[in-house]
Design a protein around this motif. Structure first.
Motif, PDB file in Angstrom:
ATOM      1  N   ALA A   1     -34.494  65.010  16.246  1.00  0.00           N
ATOM      2  CA  ALA A   1     -33.791  64.611  17.473  1.00  0.00           C
ATOM      3  C   ALA A   1     -32.482  63.920  17.098  1.00  0.00           C
ATOM      4  O   ALA A   1     -32.492  62.964  16.318  1.00  0.00           O
ATOM      5  N   ALA A   2     -31.367  64.416  17.656  1.00  0.00           N
ATOM      6  CA  ALA A   2     -30.062  63.811  17.354  1.00  0.00           C
ATOM      7  C   ALA A   2     -29.979  62.447  18.031  1.00  0.00           C
ATOM      8  O   ALA A   2     -30.157  62.329  19.236  1.00  0.00           O
ATOM      9  N   ILE A   3     -29.697  61.414  17.236  1.00  0.00           N
ATOM     10  CA  ILE A   3     -29.678  60.048  17.761  1.00  0.00           C
ATOM     11  C   ILE A   3     -28.253  59.591  18.015  1.00  0.00           C
ATOM     12  O   ILE A   3     -27.918  59.077  19.061  1.00  0.00           O
ATOM     13  N   THR A   4     -27.400  59.749  17.002  1.00  0.00           N
ATOM     14  CA  THR A   4     -26.024  59.276  17.097  1.00  0.00           C
ATOM     15  C   THR A   4     -25.183  60.154  16.175  1.00  0.00           C
ATOM     16  O   THR A   4     -25.675  61.174  15.678  1.00  0.00           O
ATOM     17  N   HIS A   5     -23.926  59.783  15.948  1.00  0.00           N
ATOM     18  CA  HIS A   5     -23.129  60.613  15.037  1.00  0.00           C
ATOM     19  C   HIS A   5     -22.120  59.764  14.273  1.00  0.00           C
ATOM     20  O   HIS A   5     -21.775  58.651  14.683  1.00  0.00           O
ATOM     21  N   ALA A   6     -21.674  60.321  13.156  1.00  0.00           N
ATOM     22  CA  ALA A   6     -20.630  59.699  12.350  1.00  0.00           C
ATOM     23  C   ALA A   6     -19.419  60.616  12.400  1.00  0.00           C
ATOM     24  O   ALA A   6     -19.578  61.840  12.420  1.00  0.00           O
TER      25      ALA A   6
END
Lengths: 275, 419
Positions: free
Chosen positions: A67-72
């Motif tokens: 599950a994608a939580i956040t991004h850089a």
């Protein structure tokens, strides 16, 4: 088909919480930079952290169990992002402990708890003490066991902000980008250990002050000490019914408010006091 | 409409229609007010993920909110499937918990205060409720009386998870075959999690966004309705809404959302009335969750509450008069009592005094023993005169009582006429 375990690196950040990442994933190096002290053998129940390219801008999504939580926005942001995320995972997985915003070290066989707000100097002080030979239990979260108030070590690497880069110039450390705090480096003292240390013998509330002369160490009263600990409780006292009792259990430990410009004088004072 | 609200709606509209890349910060708007509107509507983490070209103050607040949300939501993402699997609970994620996974690119973009889960029927819901209690969750608030479509919320302060188990989507309830249909059509997300299929998701969201516009982030809810609306076949909306027996409120919600965001809509939307006008006023609020509100704002909220949640059929002018009359009476017919702010206070002896922990607001106080005694005595509402009399033998004076009031441990309470 079973995955090749040699391709995986794993870290146990709480008794019931292991993390893993593929060695080929850039996230792996980022996690290991911060949580290298927690490395363990692969665990089939581990939470999988991974990254994937999200769009044409080169943004990297960070995923937990898919599950994608956040991004850089760049790879240089990965370590600060996983630092906070894993800290949240680890602390919420410790129903047996009271988490306090604080650093802790073992010096002369005694545990010293260093409690304070962000910017108080607790991380730098604990790092300097660890580099001077103290056993390093952690710089950010002190896990105090309910019942006996022993400290469960959480030796995440010390986060060093730009203003303190001079202190670690002798170490070849990579610079990462924290989108809130700016450039940061991570240093894991080689005295770091994972395990349990005795109940604190001394509780310090440091305040770094560049203009301070020598060391001002003022004893603090029991109510002040207790209120100071309560203010720094992670999740507040509502988190666990035994939280207040655990803090009252520490009320007899000597506490000091320290004001200093030089950590060496603190180290010297501690050595004298503890021996 | 204020220029700040107009700018925010403009940004959200751009996102709905063509993505955020075409949007630029309009000139002449107050950055602080724009940010307050964003925060009021719980859109800060979402907008923080977009890398918008905004003033530095705004950019820092949005980025910080997004990063912190990433730290905070990670545990629930890992724990929820594990918990449901361990306790053998089969449910459908509703509202924010569903949208965070199927609409927003990353979970951190959708803030949520609780996880809503639809389970099949009351026996299953009761079993799941018991299982969660045995796993360390605590029931929040008193038991719900009468018919309700969900059980009381459960909270686990260790996991920092709040779960609300639903047996239906609203009150009055959807017919049983329609609930069964939701389970048949649901979409599997893997790891034992599932969500409503897109049309059901839209209809449910439309029902809820306008059901409680008072205390919810209304603009975000309307934005989500609009986004879900653009994903479905328009012709399928009315038949399904009719089968649910909720055609009017659903079309009201979709109508308001498409109107606010100026989206083309072929549905026969209800005429906009006083309710819609009130919702448009509500969108300008930036302090709905602030307990320190002005009297005018509290009056407005009370009127809105009566109108929206208690007496939707009474004309607004009548509600207004009623509330003004109550306020007038409340001002002159004061029957103040001194009362402890809340009963969930724990006390631990320390040295010569006591530590007081207020579990509701998280406050902690160190009190002299006699002051702790005064607090214990005021467990029930008691007049100041009676309390003074009771405490005279304990050595507590008026100054100490005032100190307890100053700390918020004792308050004046007007149970009957409170505005």
């Amino acid at each position: 088909m079973a995955e090749d375990t040699s391709a995986i690196r794993a870290w146990r950040v709480a008794p019931d919480m292991a993390l893993e990442a593929l060695r080929s994933d850039p996230l792996c190096e980022a996690i290991h930079t911060v949580y290298g002290a927690f490395e363990c053998s692969p665990d089939p129940g581990a939470v999988r952290l991974s990254s994937r390219l999200h769009d044409d801008h080169g943004h990297l999504d960070i995923l937990l169990n898919g599950a994608a939580i956040t991004h850089a926005t760049t790879e240089a942001e990965l370590a600060p992002l996983v630092e906070g995320m894993v800290l949240g995972l680890a602390v919420r997985s410790r129903p047996d402990c009271l988490p306090v915003h604080g650093a802790s070290v073992v010096l002369s066989e005694r545990t010293v708890l260093i409690v304070g707000d962000k910017g108080s100097g607790k991380s730098t002080l604990s790092m300097e003490l660890a580099l001077g030979g103290a056993r390093f239990l952690g710089d950010e979260i002190a896990l105090l066991r309910f019942g006996d108030q022993r400290v469960e070590a959480f030796p995440k690497a010390v986060t060093i902000k730009q203003g303190a880069f001079e202190l670690v110039k002798a170490h070849a450390l990579e610079t990462w980008t924290d989108r809130i705090r700016g450039p940061v480096k991570y240093l894991l003292p080689n005295t770091a250990f994972v395990g349990s240390a005795p109940k604190p013998s001394l509780i310090l509330f440091p305040e770094y002050d560049a203009k301070a002369e020598g060391l001002q160490a003022e004893p603090i009263s029991e109510p002040e000490l207790v209120m100071g600990l309560i203010r720094q409780c992670f999740g507040g006292l509502e988190r666990h019914p035994d939280s207040l009792s655990a803090i009252v259990g520490l009320s007899e430990v000597p506490g000091f408010a320290l004001r200093y410009a030089n950590t060496q004088v603190v180290e010297q004072w501690l050595q004298e006091r503890l021996t | 409409m204020s220029p700040e609200l107009k700018a925010l709606i403009g940004l959200l509209r751009e996102r709905l229609l063509q993505g955020e890349s075409a949007w630029s910060w309009p000139s002449g708007i107050d950055g602080r007010r724009w940010l307050a509107l964003v925060q009021e509507n719980a859109l800060d983490a979402d907008l923080g993920a977009l890398g918008l070209q905004v003033p530095q103050l705004v950019e820092r607040a949005l980025t910080g909110a997004y990063i912190r949300a990433g730290h905070d939501c990670a545990f629930s993402v890992v724990e929820l499937p594990r918990l449901l699997g361990q306790l053998d609970i089969d449910g459908i994620l509703l509202k924010g918990a569903a949208l965070a996974r199927v609409y927003y690119p990353r979970v951190a973009q959708r803030r949520m205060s609780d996880l809503d889960l639809l389970v099949r029927g009351k026996p299953q819901a009761n079993r799941a409720h018991e299982a969660l209690l045995s796993a360390g969750f605590r029931q929040e608030g008193p038991p719900l009386h009468g018919a309700h479509h969900h059980l009381p919320a459960l909270y686990d302060p260790l996991r920092e998870l709040r779960i609300e188990l639903h047996t239906n989507l609203s009150m009055p309830e959807l017919p049983a075959p329609e609930i069964e249909g939701l389970f048949e059509r649901r979409r599997d997300l893997g790891q034992g999690l599932s969500v409503l299929e897109p049309l059901d998701r839209l209809l449910h969201h439309a029902l809820h966004a306008v059901a409680s516009p008072l205390d919810s982030p209304l603009l975000r809810n309307l934005f989500e309705i609009a986004a879900l609306y653009l994903e479905v076949e328009e012709a399928s909306i009315v038949p399904r809404a009719r089968a649910w027996g909720k055609e009017e409120p659903i079309l009201q919600g979709i109508g308001l959302a498409t109107s606010i965001f100026e989206l083309p809509c072929q549905l026969k939307r209800p005429e906009e009335g006083e309710f819609e006008q009130w919702c448009r006023e509500r969108l300008e609020w930036t302090d709905a969750f602030d307990p320190e509100q002005s009297t005018a704002r509290r009056l407005h909220k009370r009127i809105a509450h009566r109108r929206v949640e208690e007496a939707p059929d009474i004309p607004l002018w009548a509600v207004r008069w009623n509330v003004y009359l109550e306020a007038f009476k409340s001002y002159f017919v004061r029957r103040p009592k001194l009362v402890r702010t809340n009963p969930e206070i724990s006390v631990r002896r320390l040295n010569e005094g006591a530590l007081i922990h207020d579990a509701v607001n998280g406050g902690v106080h160190y009190l002299a023993p006699s002051m702790a005694g005064a607090l214990q005595m005021a467990e029930q509402p008691i007049s100041l005169k009676a309390l003074r009399r009771a405490l005279r033998s304990e050595g507590v004076d008026a100054q100490q009582l005032k100190e307890l009031q100053r700390r918020g441990l004792l308050i004046w309470h007007r149970p009957e006429r409170e505005l």
